[in-house]
Design an enzyme around this catalytic site. Structure first.
Site, PDB file in Angstrom:
ATOM      1  CE1 TYR A 137      46.494  42.566 -20.640  1.00 29.32           C
ATOM      2  CE2 TYR A 137      44.145  42.407 -20.184  1.00 29.32           C
ATOM      3  CZ  TYR A 137      45.201  43.027 -20.822  1.00 29.32           C
ATOM      4  OH  TYR A 137      44.968  44.099 -21.643  1.00 29.32           O
ATOM      5  CB  SER A 139      48.954  34.375 -12.977  1.00 26.84           C
ATOM      6  OG  SER A 139      49.541  33.151 -13.373  1.00 26.84           O
ATOM      7  CD  GLU A 141      52.150  29.489 -10.043  1.00 25.60           C
ATOM      8  OE1 GLU A 141      50.916  29.684 -10.092  1.00 25.60           O
ATOM      9  OE2 GLU A 141      52.685  28.747  -9.208  1.00 25.60           O
ATOM     10  CB  SER A 258      54.859  55.445   5.769  1.00 24.24           C
ATOM     11  OG  SER A 258      53.697  55.565   4.984  1.00 24.24           O
ATOM     12  CD  GLU A 395      53.253  55.891 -20.910  1.00 25.79           C
ATOM     13  OE1 GLU A 395      52.502  54.935 -20.598  1.00 25.79           O
ATOM     14  OE2 GLU A 395      53.938  56.524 -20.083  1.00 25.79           O
TER      15      GLU A 395
END
Ligand code: 0X9
Ligand code: ZN
Length: 433
Positions: A137, A139, A141, A258, A395
């Protein structure tokens, strides 16, 4: 003790793989925050409805779409409360994963080992990134390097930043013009792909990059068709899921009042905003303060509007994972959406095409009936606001065996089968309208 040894092994493999150059392996610290978290499955009357309410209250994080046996992540601090709520609703529960940190670490360890053993020469650096990586996978960049290489290598490809994320990263939009385009202002059929709106669904941007590669190489199907793609719609979240929290879903908005960060960008679109979403910033399905409050959804929707004013936007697919299901609107009501018959039949074409490569089965379902109620999503907005006839959420792999942490060796098979499915749909877009 065994756990300590294991962690050292992971670190050692990561160090070796990093010094070996490209592709860089998965980071070694994005699972520590998951220590002690568990994955449960619930079963019983209206299980998904009950669990979806718990998600809105920020007590669980739904991981799978099965209406009958939903799976979800539970923090150690809320497990007693969740267990009591399930029992009260008459649901039984099964423990599937005892420690998510360990589970994720083991998966990454396997990927890193395979990368080392593979010894392939795939490379993606600032100097040269001619192809998306098929064995790791990338990045954010690296994805940027690839997109820039693609735009430089083909006259048909235009790469534009349509806006900046909360943390200032570019939201890149790729436009692939048809073969033989003379540059004249003609109105054409167009398709729009969005990927990576949910940070942890890594197979989505990975598949998107490979689809770009196939689309640019294609000489016939994309003839007379404008193709648009945003491969990483939530770059901040994507990077955060790589470096800090493998299960991060939302963007990286600091929510006023929060301590919980992030807005679910797939609840932030201006279509039935608020139905089936949460007002609690700590929830994984937090909708934000108002529709399009987030720079990412604002940039996406503005560009989609522009495209639909110059072209006929016929098909929109938002790539997600996981479940192997092609979902069509509406997601917030069981009322029938316009052109449902057409969406189903084009969807079945996709499924038939996708099955040809590895016999992978994709089902075609309505979002609300097949899953849970959700609103403020890309697919519903495209359908309602832009009247895109074929609007979907896809999906991708798998059906839950690995879930979001799909091994990197499934990037190429997933991309290939999805391309085969999409080719079938593209011919539908071109021929039948
Ligand atoms: O809940 C979502 O946003 C999508 N599933 S995911 O697991 N990738 O988060 C599904 C969205 C489907 N579309 C609609 N419900 N409209
Ligand atoms: Zn998603």
């Amino acid at each position: 003790m065994a756990w300590t040894c294991h962690r050292w092994l992971v670190v050692a493999v990561v160090v070796v793989a990093r010094t070996a150059g490209n592709p860089s392996p998965q980071p070694d610290n994005n699972y520590q925050v998951l220590a002690g978290q568990q994955v449960w499955e619930a079963e019983g009357p209206e299980a998904m409805k009950v669990v979806a309410e718990l998600e809105k209250e920020a007590l669980v994080d739904i991981l799978s779409h099965s209406a009958l046996t939903p799976r979800f992540r539970v923090h150690p601090g809320s497990s007693a409360q969740v267990a009591a709520a399930l029992t009260q609703a008459g649901l039984t529960r099964t423990l599937l994963i005892n420690d998510l940190a360990r589970h994720v670490a083991e998966g990454q360890h396997r990927d890193n080992l395979e990368l080392l053993r593979g010894g392939k020469t795939e490379s993606c650096t600032q100097e040269s990134c001619p192809k998306p990586l098929g064995n790791a996978y990338m990045s954010f960049e690296q994805i940027e390097y690839y997109l820039k290489s693609l735009a430089e290598s083909s006259e048909r490809v235009e790469l534009v930043s349509i806006g900046k994320s909360v943390q200032g990263r570019d939201i890149w939009r790729v436009h692939i013009r048809p073969y033989g385009d003379t540059g004249e202002d003609v109105r054409r059929n167009a398709v729009w792909f969005e990927a990576g709106i949910h940070a942890r669904e890594w197979i989505s941007p990975a598949t998107a990059c490979h689809l770009l590669d196939y689309l640019v190489a294609d000489k016939s199907l994309t003839n007379n068709l404008d193709v648009y793609m945003v491969p990483v719609a939530n770059p901040d979240g994507y990077e955060f899921s790589r470096t800090n929290d493998r299960y991060w879903r939302k963007n990286r908005r600091t929510n006023t009042g929060s301590s919980c960060r992030g807005v679910d960008l797939n609840r932030n679109w201006d279509e039935s905003f608020g139905v089936g979403a949460s007002s609690n910033p700590c929830s994984e399905v937090y909708k934000g303060t108002e529709a399009f409050s987030e720079p990412e959804t604002e940039a996406l929707s503005t560009e989609m509007q522009r495209v639909s004013s110059v072209d006929d936007l016929r098909l929109m697919i938002s790539l997600h994972s996981y479940g192997q299901v092609l979902l069509y609107p509406w997601g917030y009501t069981t009322d029938k959406a316009p052109k449902t018959r057409m969406m189903k039949s084009a969807g079945r074409r996709f499924a038939r095409g996708a099955k040809t490569s590895y016999n992978t089965k994709y089902t075609v379902e309505n979002s609300a009936t097949g899953m849970y109620y959700a609103s403020g999503t890309t697919d519903d907005w495209a359908k309602a606001a832009l009247e895109v006839p074929l609007s979907y959420t896809l999906e991708l792999r798998d059906r839950g065996g690995n879930g979001f942490t799909l091994p990197a060796n499934q990037i190429l098979p997933t991309s290939t089968e999805v391309w085969n499915g999409i080719k079938k749909m593209l011919s539908f877009v071109n021929r039948k309208f």
